[in-house]
Motif scaffolding. Structure first.
Motif, PDB file in Angstrom:
ATOM      1  N   ALA A   1      51.262 -10.079  33.862  1.00 52.38           N
ATOM      2  CA  ALA A   1      52.370 -10.059  32.914  1.00 52.38           C
ATOM      3  C   ALA A   1      52.395  -8.658  32.321  1.00 52.38           C
ATOM      4  CB  ALA A   1      52.157 -11.100  31.822  1.00 52.38           C
ATOM      5  N   VAL A   2      53.560  -8.033  32.289  1.00 51.28           N
ATOM      6  CA  VAL A   2      53.694  -6.699  31.717  1.00 51.28           C
ATOM      7  C   VAL A   2      54.544  -6.821  30.460  1.00 51.28           C
ATOM      8  CG1 VAL A   2      54.624  -4.374  32.039  1.00 51.28           C
ATOM      9  CG2 VAL A   2      53.404  -5.502  33.907  1.00 51.28           C
ATOM     10  N   LYS A   3      53.939  -6.443  29.350  1.00 50.82           N
ATOM     11  CA  LYS A   3      54.626  -6.446  28.050  1.00 50.82           C
ATOM     12  C   LYS A   3      55.060  -5.015  27.775  1.00 50.82           C
ATOM     13  CE  LYS A   3      53.902  -7.930  23.285  1.00 50.82           C
ATOM     14  NZ  LYS A   3      52.933  -8.565  22.357  1.00 50.82           N
ATOM     15  N   ARG A   4      56.336  -4.837  27.446  1.00 48.00           N
ATOM     16  CA  ARG A   4      56.896  -3.502  27.271  1.00 48.00           C
ATOM     17  C   ARG A   4      57.784  -3.463  26.044  1.00 48.00           C
ATOM     18  NH1 ARG A   4      60.649  -0.351  31.661  1.00 48.00           N
ATOM     19  NH2 ARG A   4      60.106   1.730  30.978  1.00 48.00           N
ATOM     20  N   VAL A   5      57.686  -2.392  25.264  1.00 45.65           N
ATOM     21  CA  VAL A   5      58.540  -2.218  24.093  1.00 45.65           C
ATOM     22  C   VAL A   5      59.997  -2.314  24.527  1.00 45.65           C
ATOM     23  CG1 VAL A   5      59.314  -0.557  22.345  1.00 45.65           C
ATOM     24  CG2 VAL A   5      56.885  -0.849  22.776  1.00 45.65           C
ATOM     25  N   ARG A   6      60.787  -3.055  23.745  1.00 50.63           N
ATOM     26  CA  ARG A   6      62.221  -3.158  24.052  1.00 50.63           C
ATOM     27  C   ARG A   6      62.874  -1.777  24.015  1.00 50.63           C
ATOM     28  NH1 ARG A   6      63.980  -7.293  19.709  1.00 50.63           N
ATOM     29  NH2 ARG A   6      65.471  -5.600  19.477  1.00 50.63           N
ATOM     30  N   ALA A   7      63.831  -1.549  24.895  1.00 45.97           N
ATOM     31  CA  ALA A   7      64.502  -0.250  25.010  1.00 45.97           C
ATOM     32  C   ALA A   7      65.175   0.155  23.702  1.00 45.97           C
ATOM     33  CB  ALA A   7      65.518  -0.281  26.149  1.00 45.97           C
ATOM     34  N   ASP A   8      65.744  -0.808  22.970  1.00 43.15           N
ATOM     35  CA  ASP A   8      66.448  -0.475  21.737  1.00 43.15           C
ATOM     36  C   ASP A   8      65.500  -0.085  20.604  1.00 43.15           C
ATOM     37  OD1 ASP A   8      65.675  -3.247  21.791  1.00 43.15           O
ATOM     38  OD2 ASP A   8      66.977  -3.623  20.082  1.00 43.15           O
ATOM     39  N   LEU A   9      64.194  -0.271  20.794  1.00 47.62           N
ATOM     40  CA  LEU A   9      63.214   0.102  19.770  1.00 47.62           C
ATOM     41  C   LEU A   9      62.361   1.298  20.192  1.00 47.62           C
ATOM     42  CD1 LEU A   9      62.005  -3.481  18.793  1.00 47.62           C
ATOM     43  CD2 LEU A   9      63.702  -2.059  17.615  1.00 47.62           C
ATOM     44  N   ALA A  10      62.584   1.809  21.389  1.00 45.55           N
ATOM     45  CA  ALA A  10      61.730   2.861  21.951  1.00 45.55           C
ATOM     46  C   ALA A  10      61.803   4.173  21.177  1.00 45.55           C
ATOM     47  CB  ALA A  10      62.086   3.101  23.416  1.00 45.55           C
ATOM     48  N   ASP A  11      62.851   4.377  20.390  1.00 47.21           N
ATOM     49  CA  ASP A  11      62.966   5.629  19.632  1.00 47.21           C
ATOM     50  C   ASP A  11      62.507   5.469  18.184  1.00 47.21           C
ATOM     51  OD1 ASP A  11      65.039   4.027  18.756  1.00 47.21           O
ATOM     52  OD2 ASP A  11      66.550   5.616  18.796  1.00 47.21           O
ATOM     53  N   GLN A  12      61.860   4.358  17.867  1.00 48.33           N
ATOM     54  CA  GLN A  12      61.382   4.111  16.508  1.00 48.33           C
ATOM     55  C   GLN A  12      59.847   4.212  16.494  1.00 48.33           C
ATOM     56  OE1 GLN A  12      63.193   0.738  14.552  1.00 48.33           O
ATOM     57  NE2 GLN A  12      65.027   0.921  15.816  1.00 48.33           N
TER      58      GLN A  12
ATOM     59  N   ALA B   1      55.016  -9.586  37.041  1.00 52.48           N
ATOM     60  CA  ALA B   1      54.907  -8.408  37.899  1.00 52.48           C
ATOM     61  C   ALA B   1      53.763  -8.583  38.884  1.00 52.48           C
ATOM     62  CB  ALA B   1      54.676  -7.161  37.044  1.00 52.48           C
ATOM     63  N   ILE B   2      53.765  -7.715  39.863  1.00 52.00           N
ATOM     64  CA  ILE B   2      52.649  -7.629  40.804  1.00 52.00           C
ATOM     65  C   ILE B   2      52.004  -6.261  40.602  1.00 52.00           C
ATOM     66  CG2 ILE B   2      51.953  -7.522  43.225  1.00 52.00           C
ATOM     67  CD1 ILE B   2      54.363  -9.290  43.878  1.00 52.00           C
ATOM     68  N   GLU B   3      50.696  -6.265  40.434  1.00 52.72           N
ATOM     69  CA  GLU B   3      49.969  -5.009  40.378  1.00 52.72           C
ATOM     70  C   GLU B   3      49.592  -4.631  41.810  1.00 52.72           C
ATOM     71  OE1 GLU B   3      46.089  -2.912  38.274  1.00 52.72           O
ATOM     72  OE2 GLU B   3      46.256  -5.100  38.275  1.00 52.72           O
ATOM     73  N   ARG B   4      50.056  -3.472  42.244  1.00 53.65           N
ATOM     74  CA  ARG B   4      49.774  -2.974  43.588  1.00 53.65           C
ATOM     75  C   ARG B   4      48.631  -1.965  43.505  1.00 53.65           C
ATOM     76  NH1 ARG B   4      52.389  -6.315  47.049  1.00 53.65           N
ATOM     77  NH2 ARG B   4      54.582  -6.469  46.563  1.00 53.65           N
ATOM     78  N   THR B   5      47.593  -2.188  44.276  1.00 58.18           N
ATOM     79  CA  THR B   5      46.468  -1.261  44.283  1.00 58.18           C
ATOM     80  C   THR B   5      46.386  -0.570  45.639  1.00 58.18           C
ATOM     81  OG1 THR B   5      44.901  -2.955  44.987  1.00 58.18           O
ATOM     82  CG2 THR B   5      45.196  -2.675  42.620  1.00 58.18           C
ATOM     83  N   PRO B   6      45.806   0.629  45.676  1.00 59.94           N
ATOM     84  CA  PRO B   6      45.792   1.399  46.929  1.00 59.94           C
ATOM     85  C   PRO B   6      45.140   0.666  48.107  1.00 59.94           C
ATOM     86  CG  PRO B   6      45.116   2.774  45.099  1.00 59.94           C
ATOM     87  CD  PRO B   6      45.221   1.373  44.573  1.00 59.94           C
ATOM     88  N   LEU B   7      44.140  -0.165  47.833  1.00 64.56           N
ATOM     89  CA  LEU B   7      43.444  -0.839  48.930  1.00 64.56           C
ATOM     90  C   LEU B   7      43.910  -2.278  49.142  1.00 64.56           C
ATOM     91  CD1 LEU B   7      39.848   0.556  48.336  1.00 64.56           C
ATOM     92  CD2 LEU B   7      41.620   1.387  49.895  1.00 64.56           C
ATOM     93  N   GLY B   8      45.020  -2.644  48.515  1.00 62.76           N
ATOM     94  CA  GLY B   8      45.603  -3.952  48.764  1.00 62.76           C
ATOM     95  C   GLY B   8      45.096  -5.085  47.897  1.00 62.76           C
ATOM     96  N   GLY B   9      44.421  -4.792  46.825  1.00 57.96           N
ATOM     97  CA  GLY B   9      43.944  -5.846  45.929  1.00 57.96           C
ATOM     98  C   GLY B   9      45.021  -6.255  44.939  1.00 57.96           C
ATOM     99  N   ASP B  10      46.167  -6.655  45.441  1.00 55.52           N
ATOM    100  CA  ASP B  10      47.305  -6.995  44.586  1.00 55.52           C
ATOM    101  C   ASP B  10      47.038  -8.266  43.793  1.00 55.52           C
ATOM    102  OD1 ASP B  10      48.378  -4.877  45.978  1.00 55.52           O
ATOM    103  OD2 ASP B  10      49.692  -6.102  47.215  1.00 55.52           O
TER     104      ASP B  10
END
Length: 143
Positions: free
Chosen positions: A43-54, A30-39
């Motif tokens: 890496a973004v780690k995210r809970v899998r969708a099929d486990l989000a309700d557990q 991913a790209i982190e976008r900041t208000p003043l352009g310090g992109d």
């Protein structure tokens, strides 16, 4: 699931492509976008969708994220931000470009070649140092 089926924007992070899937989470470049352009690349780690309700998976992931924010070690990616979007927690981490250890091992098997002993020892020592750091971590209150 293809990235097009997911939201591309996650708070201030623009998901570009899925780079790994594990038992509990998916990792995206991913790209982190900041208000003043310090992109920057992250890496973004995210809970899998099929486990989000557990709840037990969510609790484990958030605990891991909180611990990660205290890590500062050369053999571990630095954690930048723990957040939630769309009912799912995520963790933004330092993106370290290059070949993964899994890809290295798979290539060795495919080519029927062993990983050189000095390299295997260095990899093992690096993992041991990182684990030692993790097991000695304390929070800001010294716990």
């Amino acid at each position: 699931m293809h990235l097009d089926a997911l939201p591309r924007d996650l708070d201030r992070f623009r998901l570009l492509e899925r780079i790994a899937t594990g038992g509990m989470a998916e990792i995206y470049l991913a790209i982190e976008r900041t208000p003043l352009g310090g992109d920057r690349w992250v890496a973004v780690k995210r809970v899998r969708a099929d486990l989000a309700d557990q709840p037990e998976f969510i609790e484990y992931f958030v605990t891991e994220g909180r611990i990660s924010l205290h890590c500062l070690h050369p053999n571990l990616p630095q954690a930048y931000h723990l957040g939630a979007a769309g009912g799912r927690p995520y963790l933004a981490l330092e993106y370290i470009p290059g070949t993964s250890l899994l890809a290295l091992f798979r290539a060795a098997v495919r080519h029927r070649r062993a990983i050189a002993v000095p390299a295997a020892i260095e990899i093992g020592l690096a993992v041991a140092r990182a684990l030692d750091h993790l097991h000695r971590l304390t929070d800001v209150d010294g716990r």
